[in-house]
Scaffold this active site. Structure first.
Site, short mmCIF file in Angstrom:
data_model
loop_
_atom_site.label_atom_id
_atom_site.label_comp_id
_atom_site.label_asym_id
_atom_site.label_seq_id
_atom_site.Cartn_x
_atom_site.Cartn_y
_atom_site.Cartn_z
N CYS A 95 0.84 -1.20 0.00
CA CYS A 95 0.00 0.00 0.00
C CYS A 95 0.88 1.25 0.00
O CYS A 95 1.93 1.28 0.63
CB CYS A 95 -0.98 0.00 1.17
SG CYS A 95 -0.32 0.65 2.71
N GLU A 96 0.40 2.24 -0.75
CA GLU A 96 1.24 3.43 -0.92
C GLU A 96 1.22 4.33 0.31
O GLU A 96 2.01 5.26 0.41
CB GLU A 96 0.82 4.21 -2.16
CG GLU A 96 -0.51 4.90 -2.07
CD GLU A 96 -0.86 5.66 -3.34
OE1 GLU A 96 -0.16 5.52 -4.36
OE2 GLU A 96 -1.85 6.41 -3.31
N HIS A 97 0.34 4.04 1.25
CA HIS A 97 0.24 4.91 2.42
C HIS A 97 1.23 4.53 3.51
O HIS A 97 1.74 5.38 4.22
CB HIS A 97 -1.17 4.87 2.99
CG HIS A 97 -2.22 5.13 1.95
ND1 HIS A 97 -2.81 4.11 1.24
CD2 HIS A 97 -2.73 6.28 1.47
CE1 HIS A 97 -3.67 4.63 0.37
NE2 HIS A 97 -3.64 5.94 0.49
N HIS A 98 1.44 3.22 3.69
CA HIS A 98 2.31 2.75 4.77
C HIS A 98 3.46 1.88 4.26
O HIS A 98 4.30 1.44 5.06
CB HIS A 98 1.51 1.93 5.79
CG HIS A 98 0.33 2.65 6.37
ND1 HIS A 98 -0.93 2.56 5.84
CD2 HIS A 98 0.24 3.48 7.44
CE1 HIS A 98 -1.76 3.30 6.55
NE2 HIS A 98 -1.09 3.89 7.53
N GLN A 136 -5.58 -0.33 -3.82
CA GLN A 136 -6.27 -1.46 -4.43
C GLN A 136 -7.15 -0.98 -5.59
O GLN A 136 -7.28 -1.66 -6.61
CB GLN A 136 -7.11 -2.19 -3.37
CG GLN A 136 -7.70 -3.49 -3.91
CD GLN A 136 -8.39 -4.29 -2.84
OE1 GLN A 136 -7.93 -4.32 -1.69
NE2 GLN A 136 -9.46 -4.95 -3.19
N HIS A 164 -5.56 -5.88 3.85
CA HIS A 164 -4.55 -4.82 3.99
C HIS A 164 -3.94 -4.92 5.38
O HIS A 164 -4.62 -4.67 6.38
CB HIS A 164 -5.18 -3.44 3.79
CG HIS A 164 -5.56 -3.18 2.37
ND1 HIS A 164 -4.91 -2.25 1.59
CD2 HIS A 164 -6.48 -3.77 1.59
CE1 HIS A 164 -5.44 -2.27 0.37
NE2 HIS A 164 -6.39 -3.18 0.35
N CYS A 166 -2.03 -3.00 6.78
CA CYS A 166 -1.99 -1.72 7.49
C CYS A 166 -3.26 -1.49 8.31
O CYS A 166 -3.27 -0.62 9.19
CB CYS A 166 -1.74 -0.55 6.54
SG CYS A 166 -3.09 -0.24 5.39
N1 LIG Z 1 -8.77 3.66 -0.50
C1 LIG Z 1 -7.69 3.00 -0.07
N2 LIG Z 1 -7.17 3.28 1.13
C2 LIG Z 1 -6.09 2.58 1.52
C3 LIG Z 1 -5.50 1.57 0.77
N3 LIG Z 1 -4.45 1.06 1.46
C4 LIG Z 1 -4.41 1.76 2.61
N4 LIG Z 1 -5.39 2.69 2.67
C5 LIG Z 1 -5.80 3.67 3.69
O1 LIG Z 1 -5.05 4.84 3.61
C6 LIG Z 1 -5.40 5.61 4.76
C7 LIG Z 1 -4.26 6.49 5.21
O2 LIG Z 1 -4.79 7.25 6.23
P1 LIG Z 1 -3.96 8.21 7.22
O3 LIG Z 1 -4.93 8.79 8.20
O4 LIG Z 1 -3.14 9.15 6.40
O5 LIG Z 1 -2.96 7.19 7.90
P2 LIG Z 1 -2.96 6.61 9.37
O6 LIG Z 1 -2.90 7.72 10.38
O7 LIG Z 1 -1.88 5.59 9.44
O8 LIG Z 1 -4.41 5.95 9.45
P3 LIG Z 1 -4.86 4.58 10.12
O9 LIG Z 1 -4.49 3.49 9.16
O10 LIG Z 1 -6.36 4.72 10.24
O11 LIG Z 1 -4.17 4.44 11.45
C8 LIG Z 1 -5.85 4.58 5.79
O12 LIG Z 1 -7.24 4.78 6.01
C9 LIG Z 1 -5.62 3.24 5.10
O13 LIG Z 1 -6.57 2.24 5.47
C10 LIG Z 1 -6.07 1.30 -0.50
O14 LIG Z 1 -5.63 0.44 -1.27
N5 LIG Z 1 -7.16 2.02 -0.88
ZN LIG Z 2 -1.60 1.18 4.21
#
Ligand SMILES: Nc1nc2c(ncn2[C@@H]2O[C@H](COP(=O)(O)OP(=O)(O)OP(=O)(O)O)[C@@H](O)[C@H]2O)c(=O)[nH]1
Ligand SMILES: [Zn+2]
Length: 207
Positions: A95-98, A136, A164, A166
């Protein structure tokens, strides 16, 4: 961002996007991150940690390097006009977020027109677009677009179900949750009968 492509009859070479990798710099940065998190890779009490920064860098380089492949297609000599579906293609991405893995299965279908595709190429397309930081939703859409552009079928259907890490191992900690996404094109999107057939063939999505 999209793969560079050169066309040969019946074959389309899919090259990974150009990426410059400096594993030494990545390993050094990984070591710095470990130290900042309170883990000393050079602690003599844990000698196996010494190579962990390099392993971490190599592991991410491996997860994020797409394979090249030939998108081999064949003339549809039998004029096969029913749906082709490959179900349960194992899928792993990051995942690009974590930069944490999301892992699941893809189901990929198309309605042939002039050409049919080598079946393994459906799995290769999934792996190719999964090997980069992804959402995704984008992964699902890129697979469908790629097939639409390079096979020119009458319809395309892609469903991905994934966990996921994360949101299962950390953060919301919702173990057992899974996410389903779909991308439909052409007749599979427009015709209710075709769409219903695709979803019935995929079948187990709503287990
Ligand atoms: N739409 C979508 N969201 C994703 C995907 N993979 C991870 N995420 C979400 O990306 C979001 C990033 O949110 P942030 O609030 O910036 O990060 P965070 O503080 O680590 O959030 P939490 O995961 O809720 O603890 C999270 O809600 C993840 O679940 C994906 O493939 N699609
Ligand atoms: Zn993630």
């Amino acid at each position: 961002m999209s793969a560079s492509v050169s066309s040969i009859t019946g074959r389309t070479r899919v090259h990974p996007p150009g990426t410059v990798r400096d594993l030494d710099a990545a390993a050094e940065a990984a070591g710095a991150m470990m130290r900042a998190l309170g883990i000393d890779p050079d602690d003599p009490a844990t000698p196996d940690l010494a190579l962990t920064p390099r392993r971490l860098a190599a592991a991410y380089a491996e997860l994020l390097t797409p394979d090249e492949f030939d998108m081999t297609t064949f003339e549809n000599a039998q004029e096969y006009d029913e749906m082709v579906l490959v179900r349960d293609i194992p899928m792993q991405s990051v995942c690009e977020h974590h930069l944490l893995p999301f892992v699941g299965r893809a189901h990929v279908a198309y309605l042939p027109a002039e050409r049919i595709v080598g079946l393994s190429k459906l799995a290769r397309v999934v792996a190719h677009f999964a090997s980069r930081p992804q959402t995704q939703e984008r992964l699902t859409t890129q697979i469908a677009s790629h097939l639409d552009e390079h096979l020119r079928p009458r319809g395309v259907g892609v469903v991905i179900e994934a966990e996921h890490t994360c949101m299962t191992l950390r953060g919301a900690r919702a173990p057992g949750s899974s996410t389903t996404t779909s991308s439909l094109r052409g007749v599979i999107k427009e015709s209710p009968a075709s769409r219903a057939e695709f979803l019935a063939l995929v079948g187990r999505v709503s287990r």
